[in-house]
Design an enzyme around this catalytic site. Sequence first.
Site, PDB file in Angstrom:
ATOM      1  N   ASP A 466     -23.205  20.458 -48.496  1.00 47.98           N
ATOM      2  CA  ASP A 466     -23.757  20.650 -49.381  1.00 47.98           C
ATOM      3  C   ASP A 466     -22.558  20.737 -51.185  1.00 47.98           C
ATOM      4  OD1 ASP A 466     -24.365  20.498 -52.057  1.00 47.98           O
ATOM      5  OD2 ASP A 466     -25.641  21.913 -51.865  1.00 47.98           O
ATOM      6  N   HIS A 467     -21.934  19.746 -51.570  1.00 48.70           N
ATOM      7  CA  HIS A 467     -20.998  19.301 -52.370  1.00 48.70           C
ATOM      8  C   HIS A 467     -21.187  20.134 -53.146  1.00 48.70           C
ATOM      9  CE1 HIS A 467     -16.483  18.448 -52.460  1.00 48.70           C
ATOM     10  NE2 HIS A 467     -16.981  17.389 -52.917  1.00 48.70           N
ATOM     11  N   ARG A 468     -21.839  20.952 -53.738  1.00 51.60           N
ATOM     12  CA  ARG A 468     -22.431  22.073 -54.541  1.00 51.60           C
ATOM     13  C   ARG A 468     -21.682  23.324 -54.693  1.00 51.60           C
ATOM     14  NH1 ARG A 468     -28.075  22.297 -55.912  1.00 51.60           N
ATOM     15  NH2 ARG A 468     -28.661  22.103 -53.235  1.00 51.60           N
ATOM     16  N   VAL A 470     -19.642  23.788 -51.348  1.00 51.58           N
ATOM     17  CA  VAL A 470     -18.347  23.118 -49.957  1.00 51.58           C
ATOM     18  C   VAL A 470     -17.473  22.262 -50.639  1.00 51.58           C
ATOM     19  CG1 VAL A 470     -17.685  23.035 -47.482  1.00 51.58           C
ATOM     20  CG2 VAL A 470     -19.775  24.378 -48.276  1.00 51.58           C
TER      21      VAL A 470
END
Length: 496
Positions: A466-468, A470
């Site tokens: 999850d780019h939010r 990581v």
Amino acid sequence: MTTMTEASVREFKMPDVGEGLTEAEILKWYVQPGDTVTDGQVVCEVETAKAAVELPIPYDGVVRELRFPEGTTVDVGMSIIAVDVSGGSAPAAAPEPAPAVEEEPEEPKAQGSGRQPVLVGYGVATSSTKRRPRKSAEIPAQESAPVSAAVQAELNGHGTVPEAAPAPSAPVSAPATAADRPRPLAKPPVRKLAKDLGVDLASVVPSGPDGIITREDVHAAAAAPAQAPAPPTAPQPTPAATAPVSTAPVTSAALAPAASYDSGRETRIPVKGVRKATAQAMVGSAFTAPHVTEFVTVDVTRTMKLVEELKGDKDMQGLRVNPLLLIAKALLVAIKRNPDVNASWDEANQEIVRKHYVNLGIAAATPRGLIVPNIKDAHDKTLPQLAEALGELVATAREGKTSPAAMQGGTVTITNVGVFGVDTGTPILNPGESAILAVGAIKLQPWVHKGKVKPRQVTTLALSFDHRLVDGELGSKVLADVAAVLEQPKRLITWG
């Protein structure tokens, strides 16, 4: 969850198994009308969105009636079986059933903390919101119900809107306005999201408990293709004043002809149970968490040799030893070295929740569909303990006995697509988790080892995150650490 309908007849209602589920499908009845049952006897098996569960009856008596046949999906709180507790025999003939009217579930009597009894755990707290009643084929709508209630039931996906019955002596009611409809249930952040995306909450089908609209529901509604406008038609003559007028809203199904298909060449399968839950979870995850997937190909020859050595170790006798065991241990070591990856996103409170424990999920293909049970506190387990937990998890999943609690609270997941001969994939995150590792097939391939091309056992790993939560750097470090441990398994000691 019982109620008295007659002096000697008790109604056993579909219970909440303690996980906040709202419905379950009756898979199999173990009793029939006229059978004698005893307290604690299993009377049926039901399938929730998470697992199959057997339901015991909480009293002695004789079965009078089964309220629903097998294959029916029933809301929590609805009566499923009537039992005569007077000790007499079953009635000779079933009485004419009165028109069924769904009632609101009874408020539990105040006991201690005010929780109602359930089958598993200490019970669930009384909800502060009331669930909207479900319309089903077995429960006809009352003629006196306001039109707005029927409209709301259709919008919630709980049934079809019946046509208004013609009333010769009564004036025709005007179509329901927005003010007549109940206000959709949604939290403030979800309402803001719907406003930003231009989604009308009244048109969203809720999937949350008690009919609450979630962020996933809004994203799904926003992603759905817009309904095509109806083609212009020639003006129609005004109907006579005596003709009955339907106040039901016009839906896309009414505008388009019914889809036809060849039953000999196609099979249509209802979406329910585990498949329904999986579909909702994957759509919600895909439209909520911005996914990033990274890949690495690694030489796992030394790991495979260690697997063979461990199979003969006396401390591992009787345990399931395979590459997945060491891959799981490698991921746990990588998380220990990069703890920020083990987190979740709290949208309602706008917080990142970092977990100081690892509940390791293992994606498992079962006859009922994909489930993801997890090993609680996997970070604290030794290698033999982890092997034992993995063996129990897999065996329970194959038998279809995985409990709902075993699938709650996961933090990261492993999916082993290599067992199907697949090199790798781009896995979708399990909702509420930050990362998922896909493991590809381990194959003998030409590989440069110590300056020479040699046949080595090689696999490809894929990490979706999850780019939010990581960033690319953190995700890359986690994947690189997993690969490094599998290439040199002695790092399990030096890093662990």
